[in-house]
Design a protein around this motif. Structure first.
Motif, PDB file in Angstrom:
ATOM      1  N   MET A   1      44.931 -42.064  29.544  1.00 51.51           N
ATOM      2  CA  MET A   1      44.328 -40.734  29.640  1.00 51.51           C
ATOM      3  C   MET A   1      45.424 -39.682  29.683  1.00 51.51           C
ATOM      4  O   MET A   1      46.403 -39.813  30.400  1.00 51.51           O
ATOM      5  N   SER A  60      38.504 -42.609  32.435  1.00 48.29           N
ATOM      6  CA  SER A  60      37.713 -41.947  31.397  1.00 48.29           C
ATOM      7  C   SER A  60      36.873 -42.928  30.581  1.00 48.29           C
ATOM      8  O   SER A  60      35.979 -42.506  29.841  1.00 48.29           O
ATOM      9  N   SER A 167      38.432 -34.732  36.201  1.00 47.96           N
ATOM     10  CA  SER A 167      38.400 -35.250  34.831  1.00 47.96           C
ATOM     11  C   SER A 167      39.311 -34.414  33.951  1.00 47.96           C
ATOM     12  O   SER A 167      39.504 -33.220  34.193  1.00 47.96           O
ATOM     13  N   ASP A 169      40.108 -34.049  29.734  1.00 46.88           N
ATOM     14  CA  ASP A 169      39.762 -34.457  28.378  1.00 46.88           C
ATOM     15  C   ASP A 169      40.449 -33.545  27.371  1.00 46.88           C
ATOM     16  O   ASP A 169      40.267 -32.319  27.422  1.00 46.88           O
TER      17      ASP A 169
END
Length: 406
Positions: A1, A60, A167, A169
């Motif tokens: 990630m 993730s 998180s 992304d």
């Protein structure tokens, strides 16, 4: 990630929290260990369901995630800066932090601890102010959850969050006709969440990395109780002349992107974002991950391993904008001179100017951190025309005007 620019993962915390010798001497002289030793426990922040605990190890790729519940959860969507890849497509890192609403079992204890430490008058207004700013430091984090985002008309999932309730992304931004400096706002769907502003920055041009405390926001204390006071009880105040200077930089250098790099924990994001919005140009706040289980970790965040932390975050910005020319602005209270100097030695063509504000009137700092020897040693081998130590922001106008094209 992919590692987020705004946060430092828990697995990096041990490295980044390691004290340097001068940090140890400073903390000892200012009696940080004495202040920290009996601050309240915050382990309740990490009490979540067995399912979320076990599946969060998958990060993730966790297929067993849950959607956030707007009735019980809240989410912070961090502002970010979009960059163009080699094909000219826009991408950005989307970072979100997930919490359980009003779950801070230790809030009253933490408020009482702050009041006791700083010797504040115990009244409703003071308690309410401290409680509001402490709430995000004591609320339970929420791993293994996702939030849906309306990203330029496209429904996009962020997450699932990891064991730290965060998180990260890296996503393509729909569309391609974005202009340098353009800002678009995204909102979460079916969630109690902040909005997210994405600033678009083309590969070339000027850019700014700025420290926060005592560079743009007044702290003017090197004591642990002073830091607690300014953070949790006082209205944030800009350094005189700095808002005007930053507006001049924005105007003179064709609206460069700004990054505000602070060792403050990400739990202070709404507080610092509101301050930045009131006084300074739009930009991405880069804050430190808070994996500690005791309120003492807040002070450790600000005073341990700050150079390694800041260099690691600047390295990430460099990956995305290697052709931009950066102005680095900081102050003398901690490790900004050494951090920016280290970054210059790694990427000398990347940094076009380093400006360090000499913070005066603080007894603990005047004795060693403001000496000419300290600055000469920090910038040893770096051309004199690159770095400059100033006391009044007015000293920088002519230097900004003379920078020319990057």
């Amino acid at each position: 990630m992919t590692q987020p620019p705004a946060l430092v993962r828990a697995r990096h915390a041990q490295q980044l929290y390691q004290e340097t010798e001068d940090e140890r001497e400073f903390r000892t002289a200012a009696k940080f260990p004495d202040c920290e030793k009996d601050m309240p426990d915050l382990t309740a922040r990490f009490q979540y369901s067995l399912k979320d605990s076990l599946t969060s190890y998958l990060g993730s790729r966790n297929p067993f995630y849950s959607k956030v519940d707007p009735k019980t959860d809240y989410v912070w969507l961090f502002d970010n800066t979009a960059y163009q890849n080699k094909l000219g497509r826009w991408k950005a890192e989307f970072v979100a932090a997930y919490f359980v609403k009003n779950s801070g079992k230790d809030l009253s204890k933490a408020v009482a601890s702050i009041i006791d430490k700083i010797g504040a008058t115990k009244d409703d207004k003071t308690e309410a102010t401290i409680a509001k700013r402490l709430q995000p430091l004591v609320d339970s984090i929420l791993p293994a959850h996702v939030v849906q985002l309306d990203l330029q008309g496209v429904k996009t999932r962020l997450g699932p969050s990891g064991r730290d309730g965060i998180s990260s992304d890296e996503l393509a931004v729909p569309g391609h006709d974005y202009q340098d400096g353009q800002v678009v706002t995204s909102k979460a769907l079916n969630a109690d969440a902040t909005t997210m502003n994405t600033i678009f920055a083309t590969p070339k041009g000027w850019a700014v990395i700025s420290d926060v405390d005592d560079t743009i926001k007044k702290t003017l204390t090197a004591s642990p109780t002073g830091i607690l006071t300014t953070t949790f009880t006082e209205d944030p105040e800009p350094i005189k002349g700095m808002p005007e200077l930053y507006q001049h930089i924005k105007s003179k250098l064709n609206n460069p992107p700004f990054w505000y790099l602070s060792a403050s924990p990400y739990n202070l994001y709404p507080f610092l974002r509101e301050f930045r919005e009131a006084y300074y140009p739009a930009g991405t706040l880069i804050l430190r991950e808070a994996s500690w289980m005791n309120l003492a970790g807040f002070l450790a965040n600000l005073t341990q391993g700050t150079q390694a932390y800041k260099v690691s975050r600047m390295d990430k910005v460099h990956e995305w904008f290697p052709k931009r020319k950066f102005i680095c602005i900081g102050d003398s209270t901690q490790k900004d001179p050494e951090s920016y100097a280290e970054m210059y030695r790694k990427h000398p063509k990347w940094i076009g100017a380093i400006f360090i504000r000499k913070v005066t009137g603080v007894a603990q700092l005047d004795s060693g951190r403001n000496t000419e020897e300290r600055f000469e040693q920090a910038f040893k081998g770096i051309p004199k025309n690159i770095w400059y130590v100033f006391e009044d922001p007015s000293e920088l106008y002519a230097k900004i005007d003379s920078l020319g094209s990057p």
